[in-house]
Scaffold this active site. Structure first.
Site, PDB file in Angstrom:
ATOM      1  N   ASN A 167       0.793  -1.279  -0.079  1.00  0.00           N
ATOM      2  CA  ASN A 167      -0.037   0.092   0.050  1.00  0.00           C
ATOM      3  C   ASN A 167       0.837   1.142   0.183  1.00  0.00           C
ATOM      4  O   ASN A 167       2.023   1.160   0.809  1.00  0.00           O
ATOM      5  CB  ASN A 167      -1.127  -0.171   1.005  1.00  0.00           C
ATOM      6  CG  ASN A 167      -0.282  -0.104   2.635  1.00  0.00           C
ATOM      7  OD1 ASN A 167       0.486  -0.717   2.600  1.00  0.00           O
ATOM      8  ND2 ASN A 167      -1.216   0.312   3.561  1.00  0.00           N
ATOM      9  N   GLU A 221       0.328   5.007   0.510  1.00  0.00           N
ATOM     10  CA  GLU A 221      -0.463   6.287   1.000  1.00  0.00           C
ATOM     11  C   GLU A 221      -0.048   7.671   0.418  1.00  0.00           C
ATOM     12  O   GLU A 221       1.044   7.691   0.000  1.00  0.00           O
ATOM     13  CB  GLU A 221      -0.718   6.471   2.423  1.00  0.00           C
ATOM     14  CG  GLU A 221      -1.489   4.822   2.939  1.00  0.00           C
ATOM     15  CD  GLU A 221      -1.764   4.556   4.423  1.00  0.00           C
ATOM     16  OE1 GLU A 221      -1.254   5.671   5.214  1.00  0.00           O
ATOM     17  OE2 GLU A 221      -2.236   3.797   4.687  1.00  0.00           O
ATOM     18  N   CYS A 249      -3.824   0.459  -2.676  1.00  0.00           N
ATOM     19  CA  CYS A 249      -3.788  -0.595  -1.791  1.00  0.00           C
ATOM     20  C   CYS A 249      -2.684  -1.537  -2.611  1.00  0.00           C
ATOM     21  O   CYS A 249      -2.247  -1.597  -3.678  1.00  0.00           O
ATOM     22  CB  CYS A 249      -5.153  -1.532  -1.952  1.00  0.00           C
ATOM     23  SG  CYS A 249      -6.312  -0.770  -1.019  1.00  0.00           S
ATOM     24  N   GLU A 307      -2.862  -4.661  -3.149  1.00  0.00           N
ATOM     25  CA  GLU A 307      -3.367  -5.472  -4.226  1.00  0.00           C
ATOM     26  C   GLU A 307      -3.230  -4.985  -5.407  1.00  0.00           C
ATOM     27  O   GLU A 307      -2.828  -5.552  -6.560  1.00  0.00           O
ATOM     28  CB  GLU A 307      -4.738  -6.234  -3.939  1.00  0.00           C
ATOM     29  CG  GLU A 307      -5.066  -6.970  -2.516  1.00  0.00           C
ATOM     30  CD  GLU A 307      -5.243  -5.985  -1.439  1.00  0.00           C
ATOM     31  OE1 GLU A 307      -4.580  -4.762  -1.339  1.00  0.00           O
ATOM     32  OE2 GLU A 307      -6.083  -6.339  -0.612  1.00  0.00           O
ATOM     33  N   CYS A 363     -10.135  -4.764  -0.209  1.00  0.00           N
ATOM     34  CA  CYS A 363     -11.394  -3.965  -0.186  1.00  0.00           C
ATOM     35  C   CYS A 363     -12.229  -4.097  -1.317  1.00  0.00           C
ATOM     36  O   CYS A 363     -11.671  -4.717  -2.430  1.00  0.00           O
ATOM     37  CB  CYS A 363     -10.760  -2.569   0.097  1.00  0.00           C
ATOM     38  SG  CYS A 363     -10.274  -1.954  -1.707  1.00  0.00           S
ATOM     39  N   CYS A 422     -10.498  -3.209  -4.641  1.00  0.00           N
ATOM     40  CA  CYS A 422      -9.452  -4.234  -5.199  1.00  0.00           C
ATOM     41  C   CYS A 422      -9.998  -5.476  -5.655  1.00  0.00           C
ATOM     42  O   CYS A 422      -9.680  -5.991  -6.427  1.00  0.00           O
ATOM     43  CB  CYS A 422      -8.490  -4.544  -4.102  1.00  0.00           C
ATOM     44  SG  CYS A 422      -7.441  -3.253  -3.599  1.00  0.00           S
TER      45      CYS A 422
END
Ligand code: THU
Length: 138
Positions: free
Chosen positions: A46, A48, A57, A59, A94, A97
């Protein structure tokens, strides 16, 4: 069919790459390892952002790395997440994703979630995103 050895390798790759996460806001670090049909592994973390919204993210980082290298067919992904100085907990992908995975992955694509307890949960994409909207709907 993915082997136990491949699952172990994938989980280790996700756990190891987690070290490179960039999560100064949530302090929640995630690593992902995506297995291609040809047996290659692409990792991601991830990343940010101070504006929060542009954060990505782990993934999706892994999927976008792989797709940008020309890969299109995937078998499984391992996702390792948890607080930066804590234990790994099950870290299901999430919704965004899941949708990105559905663009490239078949219903039987495997999502593997290791945890510090040593137990690993496994799901298919169809289990985590039933009745999804995908390329076949257009
Ligand atoms: N995150 C992921 O990278 N993957 C997931 O499956 C869940 C959440 C990230 C996004 C954000 O940087 C942090 O974890 C906390 O939500």
């Amino acid at each position: 069919m993915i082997t136990d050895l491949q699952i172990q390798e994938l989980c280790k790759a996700a756990i190891d790459i987690r070290e490179n996460c960039y999560a100064p806001y949530s302090h929640f670090c995630v690593g992902a390892a995506l297995l291609t049909a040809s047996g290659k592994i692409y990792t991601g973390v991830n990343v940010e952002n101070a504006a929060y919204g542009p954060s990505n993210c782990a993934e999706r980082t892994a999927v976008f790395k792989a797709v940008s290298e020309g890969e299109r067919t995937f078998t499984a992904i391992a996702i390792a997440g948890g607080p930066e100085d804590g234990k790994l907990d099950y870290c299901p992908p999430c919704g965004v994703c899941r949708q990105v995975l559905a663009e490239f992955c078949a219903a039987d694509f495997e999502i593997i979630l290791p945890s510090s307890s040593g137990e690993t949960k496994r799901f298919t994409l169809a289990e985590l995103l039933p009745e999804s909207f995908g390329p076949d709907n257009l």
